[in-house]
Enzyme design. Structure first.
Site, mmCIF file in Angstrom:
data_model
loop_
_atom_site.group_PDB
_atom_site.id
_atom_site.type_symbol
_atom_site.label_atom_id
_atom_site.label_comp_id
_atom_site.label_asym_id
_atom_site.label_seq_id
_atom_site.Cartn_x
_atom_site.Cartn_y
_atom_site.Cartn_z
ATOM 1 N N GLU B 283 -12.554 -6.080 1.418
ATOM 2 C CA GLU B 283 -11.932 -4.877 1.945
ATOM 3 C C GLU B 283 -12.875 -3.686 1.853
ATOM 4 O OE1 GLU B 283 -7.454 -4.494 1.699
ATOM 5 O OE2 GLU B 283 -8.057 -2.957 0.280
ATOM 6 N N GLU B 286 -15.258 -4.041 4.548
ATOM 7 C CA GLU B 286 -14.576 -3.716 5.808
ATOM 8 C C GLU B 286 -14.471 -2.202 5.990
ATOM 9 O OE1 GLU B 286 -10.576 -5.219 6.110
ATOM 10 O OE2 GLU B 286 -10.337 -4.519 8.169
ATOM 11 N N CYS B 310 -2.517 -5.551 0.913
ATOM 12 C CA CYS B 310 -2.214 -6.580 -0.085
ATOM 13 C C CYS B 310 -0.751 -6.629 -0.494
ATOM 14 C CB CYS B 310 -3.103 -6.439 -1.315
ATOM 15 S SG CYS B 310 -3.499 -4.770 -1.724
ATOM 16 N N SER B 330 -6.138 -3.087 7.150
ATOM 17 C CA SER B 330 -7.245 -3.979 6.826
ATOM 18 C C SER B 330 -6.825 -5.388 7.243
ATOM 19 C CB SER B 330 -7.492 -3.936 5.317
ATOM 20 O OG SER B 330 -8.175 -5.096 4.916
ATOM 21 N N LYS B 369 6.336 -11.798 -1.590
ATOM 22 C CA LYS B 369 5.288 -12.825 -1.581
ATOM 23 C C LYS B 369 5.855 -14.196 -1.241
ATOM 24 C CE LYS B 369 1.285 -10.785 -2.890
ATOM 25 N NZ LYS B 369 1.478 -9.540 -3.515
ATOM 26 N N GLU B 372 5.865 -14.078 2.390
ATOM 27 C CA GLU B 372 4.485 -14.100 2.888
ATOM 28 C C GLU B 372 3.947 -15.527 2.940
ATOM 29 O OE1 GLU B 372 1.501 -12.496 0.259
ATOM 30 O OE2 GLU B 372 0.358 -11.670 1.943
ATOM 31 N N GLU B 377 1.020 -17.719 9.825
ATOM 32 C CA GLU B 377 -0.429 -17.470 9.776
ATOM 33 C C GLU B 377 -1.058 -18.042 8.518
ATOM 34 O OE1 GLU B 377 2.206 -15.384 10.614
ATOM 35 O OE2 GLU B 377 1.367 -13.492 9.902
ATOM 36 N N CYS B 526 2.811 -2.974 -7.951
ATOM 37 C CA CYS B 526 3.350 -4.301 -8.286
ATOM 38 C C CYS B 526 4.030 -4.336 -9.650
ATOM 39 C CB CYS B 526 2.243 -5.334 -8.273
ATOM 40 S SG CYS B 526 1.334 -5.332 -6.743
#
Ligand SMILES: Cc1cc2nc3c(=O)[nH]c(=O)nc-3n(C[C@H](O)[C@H](O)[C@H](O)COP(=O)(O)O)c2cc1C
Ligand code: SF4
Ligand code: SF4
Ligand code: SF4
Ligand code: SF4
Ligand code: FES
Lengths: 394, 596
Positions: B283, B286, B310, B330, B369, B372, B377, B526
């Protein structure tokens, strides 16, 4: 409470007086403080149910330093069987608008709203015409006050002042915590005067004729007149303007059918008075012992001996079970328990003593419910169950 | 000095700061008033009414959570009238409640159950209302199960979703006896704007909203001799887990947690922190690449500010609410998914295990999560990259079921190959942590020097304000980044989606001139995740944050790019940041979603 000896019919509210412009302009020439004092000395109390002194309400709002303030006319009139506010708005709407403008002048509010019950949509064309005329007058006279109509959505609870404001703010119509009261933080969090339609018309009367004229009617603690919607087992149902303080006995002589068993004063959230207590009961505020607090919509329903009090109570409880906003535990669950409870007793599934548990429950509801709806279920429940216990069981 | 008012509580006179509620005043005096709809994270509702108290001179009782103390108030919190009313309210709640505690996920940590037990509600005189109700359980979401028969209608979830998250996926519908908590058009949670953040789960006092658990699935995988079960643990889990196992908030239990995982039978106990470090490299690179494209190449197809990616709750939020800004995200996967993709490729290869024989489990402070891991994907390894996601709470359940005395465990170390991490990775668990970690690395790449903050602690990005900003001026960069000389790198941090929303509104309006923004769906980051121990509240989040920063300071390596295993990963497998393999395994695409 002292009572007047006979029923006095009065005609103030619907008296057609086409002089509102004159009343408005002369009243606006007087000092706000002077007007507040006049209102306070009239001892006018709110006609929407809670009976809060109107002068004090306006005074508290006037004293607030906030710039933005509002005046709301509560025309949600949700109590089944009452339609006096509708009558006022269709027959003398300009009195309501004038009173709102005076209130705006006194308190410093520049915006007024009429919260109109959804079912009264048919009043809109006429009402809008009057408001347009009123607007025109305000512009001509440089009076900075604008009134608009807000259509209600049909929920009974939206007549409760804070739920009404929530609903005007685009939120779900749920009553708020009090304090803060609307006079401190009302619509959009700003100081707000909210009054019943009828209350506002009485202020018109007071500003036109002076506080004394109003004060001289009625009895101590309950001054002036009140509109009553008379219905049920009566030969002459309708709307009547009567002086406060009358005894229920006199009322029944006038409106009963000769076989009156009980009268429900104040609709579902009011009290049931059985025949043996007619003599002791007077209609007015702050009734001690035998007195009876004034009803929300001024509803007076007469029952003759053909009526089952169980069915009457059953109807009221159905109403509450549905119309509770459902947010607070004692009211949401309590109403369901009361309804199912009396049915269970009637069917013999619960012992008669279960009624006592339910009476204790209504006490808890009265102490702990968040708003007037849940708090007042106890009124009809206990007055019916205590006076007609055998009808609940057999 | 704030103004004081004199009141008395249960006969004892006290002075209280003006404006405090009766509930707060009583708490200060060590008196607990029971509550259900109240939560320190949320606005006051005053609807459950169990907190009622008696105020002398008033016939009605007052809701302690909603009533400010006023001069001269004489308050009784436990009078007979209060007790009787309160008890009856609890009875009413139970009459409406499907109280099959032994079959309930919240058994043992339920506010209603605790209250019923405290007040010894042993009988049910009221009429049972549950069978009269249509009981509906919504279990379509991969993250959350909603069971209306366990709902006490306190609206904590509604206030959470609206007030903390600005999502408004949950609303109140109908009135009276039919009043209930539901979604837009009463659709399943799966089919609405819900971000799966789980904040509603964390704020629900009962079992009406719980995570979908994968406990049995994980036990089965562990018991299967043909499977190699790998587990990864997210940064924030280690500072929360102890709370579920009898420790006070603010204790980091990394070593014990690793020891426990080994005893549970996982074949390899690894660390999501490893891929947190990897995220920083990818990242950070990036970001610098984007800056170059914008500032030097004037490439208009590249968008700034770049937003972190994230937090999967945040990802789903932006996909629904600001889809026109997906290009600002990102392309990095979250550390969990980077880990998953590497486990079934790099790790499988290195350990010589067939990827189809690997079961990849992750322990997360997060319910989003779970969702996710389900996203289509997330199969870049050729398999499902992460098979099961457990929350911190579920891990505690595994540990209890296995009968481990957690506090007696000797701390153990993570296994190697994807088990090493830096302090920069640990602070991923706190709001501002990703930003701080990225700055530690990016600044050093650009200037060849460490960030100019004492002990590497970039304090301006820390804290608990919902939105924070920081600017770092780049001076004397190395030659490759010479174009950044004198550039003030503008950063912002938002946590809690309501704050993300307001930052995104300014991005959309073009009034935000940030280069880089860290977004975390949950309040506190988190460490305050929807999968963390219940309760979570401002004080507890503060304690967990302290534990995280202490853990960072205690680690020998504090910068992601110094992680040896990361260096080895690039040398042996990825070759270079943003390279072809990275592109395939570590980066992803986003999907535009509807608002309704
Ligand atoms: C459940 C409930 C329904 C109410 N409905 C009405 C109504 O329809 N119209 C009204 O004027 N007041 C209604 N009220 C009373 C209002 O809350 C408020 O007291 C009143 O508008 C104040 O005006 P007043 O002082 O002029 O009476 C209701 C109160 C409750 C608790
Ligand atoms: S008392 Fe009834 S109507 Fe009033 S807030 Fe409570 S649930 Fe709603
Ligand atoms: S929500 Fe609480 S009270 Fe209800 S069944 Fe579950 S543990 Fe029991
Ligand atoms: S998971 Fe998050 S977004 Fe979804 S309903 Fe709960 S609080 Fe709202
Ligand atoms: S789902 Fe939980 S938080 Fe939401 S209203 Fe029901 S009990 Fe309260
Ligand atoms: S905690 Fe005060 S009313 Fe619910």
């Amino acid at each position: 409470m002292a009572t007047s000896n006979q029923l006095k019919r009065v005609d103030f509210i619907f008296r057609n007086e086409n002089d509102w412009e004159k009343i408005l302009s002369s009243t606006l020439k007087r000092k706000p403080q002077e007007l507040i004092n006049e209102l306070i000395s009239s001892e006018l109390k709110g006609r929407g149910g809670a009976g809060f002194p109107t002068g004090l309400k306006w005074k508290l709002t006037a004293e607030s330093k906030e710039k933005e303030k509002y005046v709301i006319c509560n025309a949600d009139e949700g109590e089944p069987g009452t339609f006096k506010d509708r009558e006022i708005l269709s027959r003398v709407p300009y009195k309501v608008l004038t009173a709102m403008a005076i209130c705006g002048y006194i308190t410093g509010a520049k915006r007024g709203f009429i919260y109109l019950r959804g079912e009264y949509k048919f009043l809109l064309p006429e009402l809008n015409k009057v408001i347009d005329e009123f607007d025109y007058y305000c512009q001509e006279t440089n009076l900075d006050f604008k009134i608009s109509i807000f259509m209600g959505s049909g929920a009974y609870i939206c007549g409760e002042e804070t739920a009404l404001m929530e609903s005007m703010e685009g939120k779900r119509g749920e009553p708020r915590n009090k304090p803060p009261f609307p006079t401190q933080a009302g619509f959009m969090g700003k100081p707000t005067v909210i009054n019943n339609v009828e209350t506002l018309v009485h202020t018109f009367t007071i500003f036109k004729y002076g506080a004394k004229k109003f004060y001289d009617l009625g009895v101590q603690y309950s001054r002036g007149t009140k509109l009553f919607s008379v219905s049920g087992d009566t030969p002459k149902p309708g709307i009547y303007e009567l002086e406060l303080g009358m005894s229920l006995q006199d009322f029944v002589y006038e409106f009963g059918d000769g076989d009156t068993k009980a009268v429900q004063v104040g609709g579902a959230s009011g009290f049931l008075v059985p025949r043996k207590k007619f003599k002791d009961a007077a209609i007015g505020f702050k009734g001690k012992l035998t007195g009876i607090s004034l009803p929300t919509g001024g509803s007076m329903m007469l029952f003759n001996s053909s009526r089952s009090m169980f069915n009457v109570l059953d109807n009221y409880l159905e109403f509450f079970r549905e119309e509770s906003c459902g947010q607070c535990t004692p009211c949401r669950v309590g109403c369901q328990q009361l309804l199912l409870g009396i049915k269970a007793v009637k069917r013999g599934e619960k012992p008669a003593s279960y009624l006592d548990k339910l009476l204790r429950l209504t006490e808890t509801m009265q102490y702990t419910a968040k708003c007037g709806l849940g708090q007042s279920v106890a009124n009809s429940f206990s007055s019916i169950v205590e006076n007609f216990r055998e009808e609940m069981i057999y | 000095m704030s103004k004081k008012v004199s009141i008395s509580i249960n006969g004892f006179p006290v002075e209280i700061s003006a404006g405090k509620t009766i509930l707060e005043a009583a708490e200060e005096q060590g008196i607990t008033i029971p509550t259900l709809c109240h939560h320190k994270d949320l606005c006051v509702a005053g609807n459950c009414r169990v907190c009622v108290v008696e105020v002398a001179g008033q016939n009605r009782l007052s809701a302690a959570c909603a009533t400010p103390c006023e001069e001269g108030m004489e308050i009784l919190t436990n009078s007979l009238k209060v007790r009787n009313s309160r008890k009856q309210i609890i009875e009413l709640l139970l009459a409406e409640h499907n109280a099959d505690c032994t079959k309930c996920y919240r058994n043992g940590n339920c506010e209603l159950q605790t209250l019923a037990s405290e007040y010894k509600i042993m009988t049910q005189d009221f009429i049972e209302l549950v069978p009269l109700k249509h009981v509906s359980i919504d279990s379509y979401s991969p993250s959350i199960i909603k069971d209306d028969s366990k709902c006490i209608r306190c609206q904590r979830c509604v206030r959470t979703c609206a007030g903390l998250q600005g999502v408004n996926a949950l609303t109140v519908a109908h009135k009276g006896d039919k009043m209930k908590i539901t979604t837009f058009f009463e659709k399943a949670m799966r089919d609405v704007v819900c971000t799966n953040c789980g904040q509603c789960v964390n704020h629900c006092p009962t079992g009406a909203l719980v995570e979908k658990n994968y406990i049995e699935e994980v036990w089965e995988a562990i018991a299967n001799p043909n499977k190699h079960v790998v587990v990864q643990t997210a940064p924030a889990v280690r500072v929360g887990l102890g709370e579920e196992l009898g420790l006070k908030p603010g204790k980091s239990v990394t070593g014990k947690m690793v020891a426990a995982l080994k005893r549970l039978g996982f074949d390899s106990v690894l660390d999501t922190d490893f891929t947190a470090d990897l995220t920083i490299i990818e990242e950070g690179t990036e970001l610098l690449t984007r800056l170059k494209k914008v500032l030097v190449d004037k490439d208009e197809s590249v968008s700034l500010p770049m937003a972190t990616s994230c937090s999967p709750g945040w990802i789903k939020y932006i996909e629904h609410m600001f889809p026109e800004h997906l290009k600002n995200l990102s392309t990095c996967k979250s550390p969990q998914q980077m880990f998953g993709a590497l486990v079934k490729t790099y790790y499988a290869n290195a350990r010589n295990i067939k990827p189809e024989d690997i079961v990849s489990v992750s322990i997360m402070p997060c319910t989003a999560k779970k969702y996710e891991a389900f996203r289509p994907e997330m199969h870049d390894s050729g398999y499902r990259d992460v098979d099961y996601v457990l929350t911190t709470r579920e891990l505690a359940i595994l540990i209890k079921q296995a009968g481990l005395d957690f506090n007696k465990l000797e701390p153990a170390k993570y296994d190697r190959l994807m088990g090493e991490s830096s302090g920069a990775a640990v602070i991923f668990g706190a709001t501002g942590g990703v930003m701080e970690a990225a700055l530690r690395t990016a600044y050093e790449i650009v200037t060849g020097r460490e960030v100019p903050f004492e002990n590497l602690n970039i304090t301006p990005v820390r804290g608990s304000d919902g939105i924070r900003e920081a600017t770092i001026k780049i001076e004397n960069p190395v030659e490759e980044w010479a174009f950044l000389d004198g550039v003030e790198l503008k950063c912002a941090i938002a946590h809690g989606l309501i704050n993300a929303k307001s930052v995104m509104e300014s991005v959309r309006a073009g009034t935000a001139d940030y280069h880089f923004i860290e977004f975390m769906a949950c309040p506190g980051g988190c460490l305050g995740g929807g999968g963390q121990p219940i309760p979570t509240n401002p004080e507890i989040r503060q304690k967990r944050a302290e534990a995280i920063y202490a853990e960072d300071e205690g680690l020998p390596i504090r910068k992601s790019h110094e992680n040896h295993e990361i260096k080895k990963l690039y040398k042996d497998f990825l070759k270079e940041p943003l390279g072809e393999v990275s592109h395939h395994l570590l980066h992803t695409k986003y999907t535009q979603r509807e608002r309704y």
